[in-house]
Each structure stands twice: as C-alpha cells, then as structure tokens.
Design a protein around this motif. Sequence first.
Motif, PDB file in Angstrom:
ATOM      1  N   LEU A   8       0.824  -1.209   0.000  1.00  0.00           N
ATOM      2  CA  LEU A   8       0.000   0.000   0.000  1.00  0.00           C
ATOM      3  C   LEU A   8       0.858   1.259   0.000  1.00  0.00           C
ATOM      4  CD1 LEU A   8      -2.774  -1.059   2.554  1.00  0.00           C
ATOM      5  CD2 LEU A   8      -2.931  -0.987   0.064  1.00  0.00           C
ATOM      6  N   PHE A   9       1.957   1.223   0.740  1.00  0.00           N
ATOM      7  CA  PHE A   9       2.877   2.357   0.791  1.00  0.00           C
ATOM      8  C   PHE A   9       3.398   2.688  -0.608  1.00  0.00           C
ATOM      9  CE2 PHE A   9       6.980   4.366   1.710  1.00  0.00           C
ATOM     10  CZ  PHE A   9       6.610   5.305   2.656  1.00  0.00           C
ATOM     11  N   ASN A  10       3.824   1.665  -1.340  1.00  0.00           N
ATOM     12  CA  ASN A  10       4.336   1.873  -2.697  1.00  0.00           C
ATOM     13  C   ASN A  10       3.248   2.347  -3.644  1.00  0.00           C
ATOM     14  OD1 ASN A  10       7.310   1.043  -3.311  1.00  0.00           O
ATOM     15  ND2 ASN A  10       6.614  -0.460  -1.807  1.00  0.00           N
ATOM     16  N   MET A  11       2.043   1.776  -3.524  1.00  0.00           N
ATOM     17  CA  MET A  11       0.956   2.178  -4.413  1.00  0.00           C
ATOM     18  C   MET A  11       0.590   3.643  -4.215  1.00  0.00           C
ATOM     19  SD  MET A  11       0.030  -0.269  -6.452  1.00  0.00           S
ATOM     20  CE  MET A  11       1.806  -0.478  -6.573  1.00  0.00           C
ATOM     21  N   ILE A  12       0.527   4.073  -2.956  1.00  0.00           N
ATOM     22  CA  ILE A  12       0.166   5.461  -2.663  1.00  0.00           C
ATOM     23  C   ILE A  12       1.210   6.418  -3.221  1.00  0.00           C
ATOM     24  CG2 ILE A  12      -0.113   7.131  -0.792  1.00  0.00           C
ATOM     25  CD1 ILE A  12      -1.397   4.860   0.851  1.00  0.00           C
ATOM     26  N   PHE A  13       2.473   6.115  -2.985  1.00  0.00           N
ATOM     27  CA  PHE A  13       3.531   7.004  -3.458  1.00  0.00           C
ATOM     28  C   PHE A  13       3.641   6.981  -4.971  1.00  0.00           C
ATOM     29  CE2 PHE A  13       4.631   7.566   0.844  1.00  0.00           C
ATOM     30  CZ  PHE A  13       5.541   8.606   0.923  1.00  0.00           C
ATOM     31  N   LEU A  14       3.474   5.808  -5.574  1.00  0.00           N
ATOM     32  CA  LEU A  14       3.534   5.718  -7.034  1.00  0.00           C
ATOM     33  C   LEU A  14       2.435   6.548  -7.671  1.00  0.00           C
ATOM     34  CD1 LEU A  14       4.816   4.401  -9.552  1.00  0.00           C
ATOM     35  CD2 LEU A  14       3.206   2.511  -9.269  1.00  0.00           C
ATOM     36  N   TYR A  15       1.215   6.417  -7.174  1.00  0.00           N
ATOM     37  CA  TYR A  15       0.088   7.174  -7.718  1.00  0.00           C
ATOM     38  C   TYR A  15       0.256   8.669  -7.469  1.00  0.00           C
ATOM     39  CZ  TYR A  15      -4.558   9.227  -7.965  1.00  0.00           C
ATOM     40  OH  TYR A  15      -5.614  10.057  -8.242  1.00  0.00           O
ATOM     41  N   ARG A  16       0.622   9.035  -6.249  1.00  0.00           N
ATOM     42  CA  ARG A  16       0.679  10.444  -5.870  1.00  0.00           C
ATOM     43  C   ARG A  16       1.733  11.211  -6.677  1.00  0.00           C
ATOM     44  NH1 ARG A  16      -0.418  14.101  -1.907  1.00  0.00           N
ATOM     45  NH2 ARG A  16       1.252  15.509  -1.260  1.00  0.00           N
ATOM     46  N   TYR A  17       2.940  10.683  -6.725  1.00  0.00           N
ATOM     47  CA  TYR A  17       4.021  11.443  -7.355  1.00  0.00           C
ATOM     48  C   TYR A  17       4.025  11.291  -8.868  1.00  0.00           C
ATOM     49  CZ  TYR A  17       5.458  12.549  -2.706  1.00  0.00           C
ATOM     50  OH  TYR A  17       5.463  13.049  -1.433  1.00  0.00           O
ATOM     51  N   CYS A  18       3.515  10.194  -9.361  1.00  0.00           N
ATOM     52  CA  CYS A  18       3.329  10.067 -10.809  1.00  0.00           C
ATOM     53  C   CYS A  18       2.300  11.093 -11.281  1.00  0.00           C
ATOM     54  CB  CYS A  18       2.888   8.651 -11.149  1.00  0.00           C
ATOM     55  SG  CYS A  18       2.790   8.314 -12.911  1.00  0.00           S
ATOM     56  N   ARG A  19       1.232  11.231 -10.535  1.00  0.00           N
ATOM     57  CA  ARG A  19       0.198  12.196 -10.908  1.00  0.00           C
ATOM     58  C   ARG A  19       0.699  13.625 -10.812  1.00  0.00           C
ATOM     59  NH1 ARG A  19      -5.751  12.964  -7.969  1.00  0.00           N
ATOM     60  NH2 ARG A  19      -6.355  14.818  -9.132  1.00  0.00           N
ATOM     61  N   MET A  20       1.443  13.948  -9.731  1.00  0.00           N
ATOM     62  CA  MET A  20       1.919  15.320  -9.575  1.00  0.00           C
ATOM     63  C   MET A  20       2.941  15.687 -10.648  1.00  0.00           C
ATOM     64  SD  MET A  20       1.994  16.221  -5.507  1.00  0.00           S
ATOM     65  CE  MET A  20       3.208  15.020  -5.037  1.00  0.00           C
ATOM     66  N   LEU A  21       3.764  14.736 -11.070  1.00  0.00           N
ATOM     67  CA  LEU A  21       4.685  15.004 -12.170  1.00  0.00           C
ATOM     68  C   LEU A  21       3.933  15.228 -13.467  1.00  0.00           C
ATOM     69  CD1 LEU A  21       7.650  12.515 -11.604  1.00  0.00           C
ATOM     70  CD2 LEU A  21       7.781  14.999 -11.679  1.00  0.00           C
ATOM     71  N   GLU A  22       2.942  14.375 -13.729  1.00  0.00           N
ATOM     72  CA  GLU A  22       2.195  14.475 -14.983  1.00  0.00           C
ATOM     73  C   GLU A  22       1.415  15.779 -15.064  1.00  0.00           C
ATOM     74  OE1 GLU A  22      -0.781  11.753 -17.734  1.00  0.00           O
ATOM     75  OE2 GLU A  22      -0.606  11.336 -15.588  1.00  0.00           O
ATOM     76  N   GLU A  23       0.851  16.219 -13.938  1.00  0.00           N
ATOM     77  CA  GLU A  23       0.051  17.441 -13.938  1.00  0.00           C
ATOM     78  C   GLU A  23       0.891  18.688 -13.685  1.00  0.00           C
ATOM     79  OE1 GLU A  23      -3.006  16.833 -11.057  1.00  0.00           O
ATOM     80  OE2 GLU A  23      -4.127  15.432 -12.322  1.00  0.00           O
TER      81      GLU A  23
END
Length: 208
Positions: free
Chosen positions: A41-56
């Motif tokens: 869960l830790f990896n999923m949250i960080f992967l989603y959060r920072y991938c999204r912030m980079l993309e946006e």
Amino acid sequence: QLELITPFQLYFNPELIFKHFQVWRLITNYLFFGPVGFNFLFNMIFLYRYCRMLEEGSFRGRTADFVFMFLFGGLLMTLFGLFVNLVFLGQAFTIMLVYVWSRRNPYVRMNFFGLLIFQAPFLPWVLMGFSLLLGNSIIVDLLGIAVGHIYFFLEDVFPNQPGGGRLLRTPSVLKAIFDTPEDDPNYNPLPEERPGGFAWGEGQRLGG
C-alpha cells in the motif's frame, strides 16, 4: 493474490531473459510489489501520488517526454540490475519518480506522518531511512535515487551549465504517438468549423 501466477514467473533474472528468451521479465519485475500489506500500500500510494503530480506539473502537456522518462529510467535500472542482486525493481522506480518531483519542487514543505517536517529534496532520503527502520534493504532505494539523479542532472542541470546541452531528447515517434499536433496558425477553418456554424442569413430587425 489469486495464485494464477507466482513471483517466480515475474522476477528479474538475466539468464532467463537472455538465454531462455523470457523477455516479459524486463517489464513484470516492475509490476510486483509483494503481497498485499503495508509495504504494498505504501508503494501504491507514493507511485500514484508522485506520478500524478509530475504528470500534472512539470510534464503538463508533455506526455511524450513523460513516457520517455519512464523508458529512460526503466532502461537504466535494468542495466544497473545486471550488477546488483535485485529481483524486483518497482520500488526503485517509485523512488525515482519521488526524487525527480522533489528536486523540481525544492521549496515544498513535507510532513511525514506528522513526525518530521522538511523540504521536498530530503523526501527520498527520509523514505530510505524509513525502509531501513522497517528492516528492508536500502539498495533498492539507492538505485532509485541514483537513476532519478542521473535523469534530473541530464534534463534540468546540465543543459543550463556553460557548454552544456540537451543530451536527452524524446524520440519523434513518441511525440507522434502521445503529443497532440500543434495548431497551424495559418489554418483557415471552414465555415462549419467556425464558432456559430454557418451564417444562414443576417435576418431583419423587428420593428426597424
């Protein structure tokens, strides 16, 4: 989790990849984060959060460049993976995304579980320390930080140095696939494409 496949079919093994042509392992080793639990869960949250912030954020409107960062990071990690004893590289990839975001947002203040407050560039190192406290190997974190730093240096630092230049250039094929073509300033739209559609008639003012 459904036991349709096992991690032994997914992990990174150069001998199986290059001698037995199990090339899917080049990709699947990035997709397994262990059994469902805190680390997953830790990896999923960080992967989603920072991938999204980079993309946006810094990659907004630059989808091809975003994909190229994925490919460059994955290729570099795979090459490094030949020399270190790592069988799954997904967590390293997550740390790479965190590192790139943190260096591009150096003045953002972070709050880690309400215990630590620090500037964004320290986040990858805090995560590495957290992994150490959990008893995990920090090699995977160091790999992600190293690859993230190489990308950041080549993309953001070196081009701005005296005598520097862009060494990383997104292939045109990726731009053709992912980026929308720019509008031609000399294009004259057809009447039906103009706002309001066809001018069906000027009409008459009533009572005029």
